[in-house]
Design an enzyme around this catalytic site. Structure first.
Site, short mmCIF file in Angstrom:
data_model
loop_
_atom_site.label_atom_id
_atom_site.label_comp_id
_atom_site.label_asym_id
_atom_site.label_seq_id
_atom_site.Cartn_x
_atom_site.Cartn_y
_atom_site.Cartn_z
CB SER A 1 -0.90 -0.01 1.23
OG SER A 1 -1.70 1.14 1.26
N GLY A 2 0.58 2.17 -0.92
CA GLY A 2 1.34 3.41 -1.04
C GLY A 2 2.48 3.35 -2.03
CB THR B 1 -4.19 3.36 -7.62
OG1 THR B 1 -4.59 2.40 -6.64
CG2 THR B 1 -5.43 3.98 -8.27
CG ASN C 1 -1.66 5.30 -0.82
OD1 ASN C 1 -1.58 6.49 -1.13
ND2 ASN C 1 -1.99 4.37 -1.69
CB SER D 1 -4.70 2.96 0.62
OG SER D 1 -4.51 1.56 0.63
CB SER D 2 -6.71 0.26 -4.10
OG SER D 2 -6.51 1.22 -5.09
N GLY E 1 -0.95 -5.15 -2.14
CA GLY E 1 0.32 -5.83 -2.01
C GLY E 1 0.40 -6.59 -0.69
CD GLU F 1 -2.56 -4.78 3.54
OE1 GLU F 1 -3.19 -5.27 4.49
OE2 GLU F 1 -3.02 -3.87 2.80
#
Length: 1137
Positions: free
Chosen positions: A107-108, A112, A157, A160-161, A387, A389
């Site tokens: 994330s980050g 995206t 992020n 973040s998605s 991703g 985590e």
């Protein structure tokens, strides 16, 4: 030579990690850092792109960059995400191969944004046209909608998605987009009800509250204040650099472009508002008679507003929060919910409502962007998924996410090795087996249908009896204790019994990216993901079309007692479908890396990047790529690049490209084991060989550059000499020409001067001759002209003299004729006067004779007849004169013509009276009913006050208007007007006299047909209402003041507080109207009007004397009232002059 920098030219660091020498983790990180510091955020590992998040905008995504990478070889230019997108698009378009682009990273890391860049590049390079542009715009605009509902701010992020997205973009045979299909995976719906500290809920909640208009928020029953909603985290309500209001407008516009109808948009917003309202519903315990606790809603306002938004009966939803119905075969058992269970049901409803809304949005977008044609399409898939985590507190969500990443890593390794093997086989290169870490054992631990963790979790959830997270952990400790990648402190494996870093309620899995500690708490509940059937049925009963679509299981016609599949089972099936889909396509990889945790530019945290490099398996990827041959290149570009290293191939090779490369490598004496020849490419085993070729090429380019410079300088000097020589010849020729032209012009100029002098002398001589001849001719002409003029003047004088003589004779003759005419006129006038005198004398004489003849016949009656005739003529003349001199039609006009004779005195007076009456009648006939009533009141006032009240004369000229406050029209008195039922005859502001001090208080005085009303001037509140039947009399003074007393009948209901002493400038009109109203009532005696300078007023139980005296003016010219003692009020009235 090549016009643009290739992968090997002027590169900062190494553009392709396969060529990194020596290869180690430190050199890998150092190369990434070096390129990152110089804004080179993209690096290759063969065909894999590593993308570093710069946390700022870079000028490398311009339309010029798009054109630069369009239709170029992958390794032809410096590393860029556009190169991978172009390679994938051209392979799909030209080779008819379905493609997929896998974007991974934590994330980050910029996944995206990378997917957006890929889609924008494909949209830019594919075909044009109205329909194609519409499809491209819809595909691009689907991103803002999904980001608003599926992205959130996290500690790592700001965008973040929180879901996985896979989009299949479909193309026709020309490479133009036809549409697409989006698949979503595992939305983090637990974020709806709870967010970690420093993070936010999904973007759409904040965008709606910030960007919606006041009218929209009012319809949705929302307030703009974020702090009023329990589901929204307050410490991160706003994000720096993010404009939620502008993003809301962007989302609304994107929904319109994608194809959402306005009523669909409103339905979506209503559901979002309902989720916010749902979070504000709180419960309180309530004890029942059987000793069990039952939950009840505390404040039903939010529940009511939510039900109004969704069209649900409030009682139905309230019962669903308090009771749970369990069905088993044909039996139904209803149990009460305690407060904890009610909160669980509320949060489960909120999560399911938002999750199903998100799935509906994806389905609705797919309905708009899907390809309409039914022919076979080429497909390019773009996978943007969370991703790997590793948090301090990892739960079920992290377990599922890491399971997905394990599967992606597995397919990455398999596809990468398969691609390598296929290329070797295609090129005829001998394949050597490559050893690598296969994470299939980890995937088996997690997904095995018998002993996998997900299978055991599903089995535990479906097991009857008491099921808790601890029983699930016990089962794991029993079955997975001996697995090499599973660790638990309570397992049978003794080596973890003393591991204090491993808590008792946790288990640890050794993933390919490292060890992850999972807290077992919440695994069972999150996997069950239960929504009570009562809530589903309540939602289905909603009068809202979208809600019915989201909760189809609530339909009574579709009652299914079968337990719904668990969240883990559904996600495992989705991942399996995704993996099978990816294996049918040619893969392209983008590995995203986050350089720091501060979301700041120019900061490279080596430990964080090293961790990501490890769990992404990038070093392993490089080793796999380098296990066979580190570099490969087609023969044509290889020969074109290195042909200058051999004299046989320089400058042009006329044979096949492979033979040229073989000659080149033999001439350079490269060891045969360092390279191999494929069918279309040369394969170089070691990067050192490539660097050797590059170094030789660089030296050769320097030598060639020196040679080119030498030849160029010699050519330039020769060209300069020849130019100077040619210039000298031209200059000499032009100078000789100039000198000859100058000499010729000088001779020509001298000849011209001599010719001009000769021609001038000849011209002057001829001119003198012509002038002499002309003067002679002019002299003769002048003499002849003078002679002719003399003769003409003499003839003129003779003619004028002759005319003058003729005129003198005519004048003398005219005078003589005039004299003769005047003499004749005088004679004729004298003769006429004599004849007239004779006629007059004759007429008088004839009259005298007649009178003498007839006098004897009329002497007796002549006097009476002459008298009657004379009187008749006088009266006729009198009437005619009277008609001419009649006064005006005004009744107050007292003028009348004077009588001519005294014997007409009686007639004159009677005519004056008759005329006045007739004039008054005519005047009265013009009156309206209202005006008649006014004059009647004026007449009544005259009878009451004339010669009795000094104020009366000043009131005569004032019209009785009645409603001076316009109470019917003035909105200020609307309340007062509604309190009075009857028609208001008089409305005015008066003063009510206080008996205590004699001062006046402003009051509104209203007079109707039945009562007198006194009201407060400011508020309009009624202070007193007196029926006219209760009035006994009215008392006023003889002075010019406006004081009057309304005396009430003793014993009446209105007389409790006593009489009223009032003051008004319109006293005459008020009392006149009161008197007329009382006189019009046949049931009572007319109102008595007492006029006296001293009268008594009853105040409650005391009688007070009101006395009027003459005094000097104080308050202007108005009267003033002063209390003398308890029994006397003295009114001082200014004396009138």
């Amino acid at each position: 030579m090549e016009g643009k920098a290739s992968l090997l030219d002027n590169m900062i660091g190494v553009g392709d990690m396969v060529l990194l020498e020596p290869l180690s983790e430190d050199s890998f990180l150092e190369n990434l850092k070096k390129r990152f510091d110089h804004n080179e955020i993209y690096t290759y590992i063969g065909s894999v792109v590593i993308s570093m998040n710069p946390y700022r905008s870079l000028p490398i995504y311009t339309p010029e960059k798009v054109e630069e990478y369009r239709n170029r070889n992958f390794y032809e230019l410096s590393p860029h995400i556009y190169a991978l997108a172009d390679e994938a698009y051209r392979s799909l378009r030209d080779q008819d191969k379905d493609q997929c682009i896998l974007i991974t990273g934590e994330s980050g890391a910029g996944k995206t944004e990378a997917s957006k860049l890929v889609m924008s590049y494909v949209a830019a390079v594919c075909g044009k046209g109205q329909e194609v542009n519409k499809v491209k715009e819809q595909l691009l605009q689907s991103n803002p909608v999904l980001e608003a509902f599926g992205n959130a701010k996290t500690v790592r992020n700001d965008n973040s998605s929180r879901f996985g997205k896979y989009m299949d973009i479909e193309f026709d045979f020309k490479g133009d987009p036809l549409g697409g299909v989006i698949s979503n995976y595992l939305l983090e719906k637990s974020r709806v009800v709870k967010q970690p500290r420093g993070e936010r809920n999904f973007h759409v909640f904040y965008q709606l509250l910030s960007g919606a208009s006041d009218e929209t928020l009012k319809k949705l029953k929302l307030d703009r204040d974020v702090s009023k909603y329990n589901y929204l985290c307050l410490d991160s309500a706003s994000v720096s650099g993010v404009d939620d209001a502008a993003n809301f407008r962007t989302v609304r516009n994107a929904m319109q472009i994608v194809g959402f109808m306005e009523d669909e948009v409103q339905s979506v917003l209503q559901l979002v508002a309902a989720v916010l309202k749902l979070g504000n519903i709180e419960f309180k315990p309530e004890s029942r008679s059987n000793g069990l606790d039952e939950s009840r809603v505390k404040d039903k306002n939010d529940l009511k507003e939510m039900c109004e938004l969704l069209g649900i009966e409030q009682s139905v939803l309230e019962r669903a929060f308090s009771y749970r119905t369990v069905e088993a075969k044909s039996e139904k058992v209803s149990t009460t919910l305690n407060v904890a269970q009610a909160y669980y049901a509320r949060d489960a409803l909120a999560k399911n409502l938002y999750s199903r809304l998100f799935s509906w949005l994806v389905t609705r977008i797919n309905g708009s962007i899907k390809a309409q044609a039914k022919t076979r399409h080429k497909v390019m898939g773009v996978l943007d998924i969370y991703g790997f985590e590793i948090f301090e507190d990892n739960s079920f969500e992290q377990f599922i996410i890491n399971y997905c990443n394990e599967k992606l890593q597995q397919i990455f390794i398999e596809l990468t090795l398969r691609e390598e093997q296929e290329e070797y086989i295609r090129e005829g290169i001998e394949w050597t087996n490559i050893e690598y870490f296969n994470n299939a054992v980890i995937c088996d631990l997690m997904e095995n249908n018998q002993n996998g963790i997900l299978a055991m979790l599903d089995e535990e959830c479906l097991r009857p009896g008491t099921v808790t997270d601890e029983t699930f952990l016990d089962k794991l400790n029993t079955i997975c204790a001996e697995h090499q990648h599973f660790e638990s402190r309570l397992s049978k494996n003794s080596k973890f019994l003393t591991d204090h870093s491993l808590p008792h309620n946790c288990f640890r899995i050794q993933h390919y990216a490292g060890k992850v500690l999972y807290r077992v708490e919440g695994f069972v509940d999150k996997n069950n993901d239960l929504l009570y059937r009562d809530l589903s049925q309540a939602m289905y009963k909603a009068n809202h079309n979208l809600i019915k679509q989201l909760f189809p299981e609530g339909s009574p016609a579709k009652i299914n007692l079968k337990r719904p599949p668990t969240a883990g089972f559904q996600f495992k099936a989705s991942v399996g479908t995704l993996m099978r889909n990816l294996q049918t396509k040619n893969p392209n990889y983008i590995r995203c890396i986050k350089p720091n945790d501060k979301k700041a530019s120019h900061i490279f945290t080596e430990s964080l990047v090293c961790h990501q490099v490890r769990y992404l398996g990038l070093m392993e990827n490089v080793r796999v790529r380098r296990a066979g041959y580190a570099f490969r290149q087609a023969y044509e570009p290889c020969l074109e690049r290195y042909k200058m290293l051999c004299k046989k191939t320089w400058p042009h090779w006329k044979g096949p490209a492979r033979q040229g490369v073989e000659v080149l490598m033999a001439d350079l004496k490269v060891p045969a084991e360092e390279y191999s020849y494929g069918r279309s490419k040369i394969f170089i085993r070691n990067p050192r060989t490539l660097f050797f070729l590059e170094e030789r090429r660089r030296q050769c380019l320097q030598d060639l550059a020196a040679l080119i410079q030498k030849i160029y300088r010699g050519w330039k000097c020769r060209r300069q000499f020849l130019l100077m020589k040619k210039s000298q010849v031209v200059v000499a020729a032009w100078y000789r020409r100039y000198a000859q032209e100058k000499k010729y012009k000088k001779i020509k100029r001298a000849t011209t001067v001599m010719q001009s002098y000769a021609r001038g002398w000849q011209a002057r001589k001829l001119l003198r001759q012509l002038k002499h001849q002309k003067r002679c001719e002019e002299a003769a002409t002048t003499i002849a002209a003078y002679w002719h003029g003399t003769q003409a003047r003499m003839e003129l004088r003779r003619l004028k003299e002759e005319v003058r003589n003729k005129h003198a004779v005519t004048v003398i003759w005219a005078y003589w004729q005039g004299t003769k005419a005047r003499r004749e006129l005088r004679r004729l006038k004298e003769e006429a006067r004599r004849k007239h005198a004779v006629a007059v004398i004759w007429a008088y004489w004839q009259g005298l004779k007649v009178r003498r003849e007839y006098r004897k016949f009329f002497r007796a009656n002549a006097g009476k007849k002459i008298y009657n005739f004379t009187v008749q003529r006088i009266i006729q003349k009198y009437f005619l004169n009277l008609r001419k001199n009649l006064p005006s039609m005004s009744p107050i006009d007292k003028s009348w013509p004077t009588r001519p004779y005294s014997f007409l005195d009686g007639v004159h007076t009677e005519l004056r009276r008759i005329f006045h009456l007739w004039r008054c009648k005519k005047y009265r006939s013009q009156f309206t009913e209202e005006k008649k009533a006014v004059y009647e009141e004026k007449l009544e006032a005259s009878k009451l006050f004339k010669d009795r009240k000094a104020l009366y004369p000043s009131s005569v000229s004032q019209s009785f208007k009645g409603d001076y406050l316009e109470i019917n029209k003035n909105p200020k008195y609307q309340k007062l007007h509604s309190a009075v039922d009857e028609k208001v005859l008089l409305a005015d502001t008066i003063s009510k006299i206080n008996r205590a001090n004699g001062k006046g208080t402003p009051r509104i005085f209203l007079l109707t047909k039945k009562s007198v009303v006194l009201a407060d001037q400011k508020t309009g509140q009624v202070k007193a209402s007196v029926p006219l039947l209760d009035l006994a009399s009215v008392s006023v003074s003889k002075q010019s003041d406006g004081f009057f007393a309304l005396k009430l009948k003793e014993g009446s209901a209105s007389a409790v507080k006593g009489d009223f002493l009032l003051s008004s400038e319109r006293l005459i009109e008020i009392i006149t109207k009161l008197y007329r109203l009382s006189a019009a009532n046949a049931e009572r005696v007319p109102l008595s009007v007492d006029i006296s300078d001293e009268f008594l007023v009853q105040f409650k139980t005391d009688k007070v004397c009101v006395k009027f005296i003459q005094g000097s003016p104080r308050n202007g010219n108005s009267a003033s009232c002063k209390r003398k003692n308890n029994r006397l009020l003295e009114v001082s009235v200014p004396s009138t002059p």
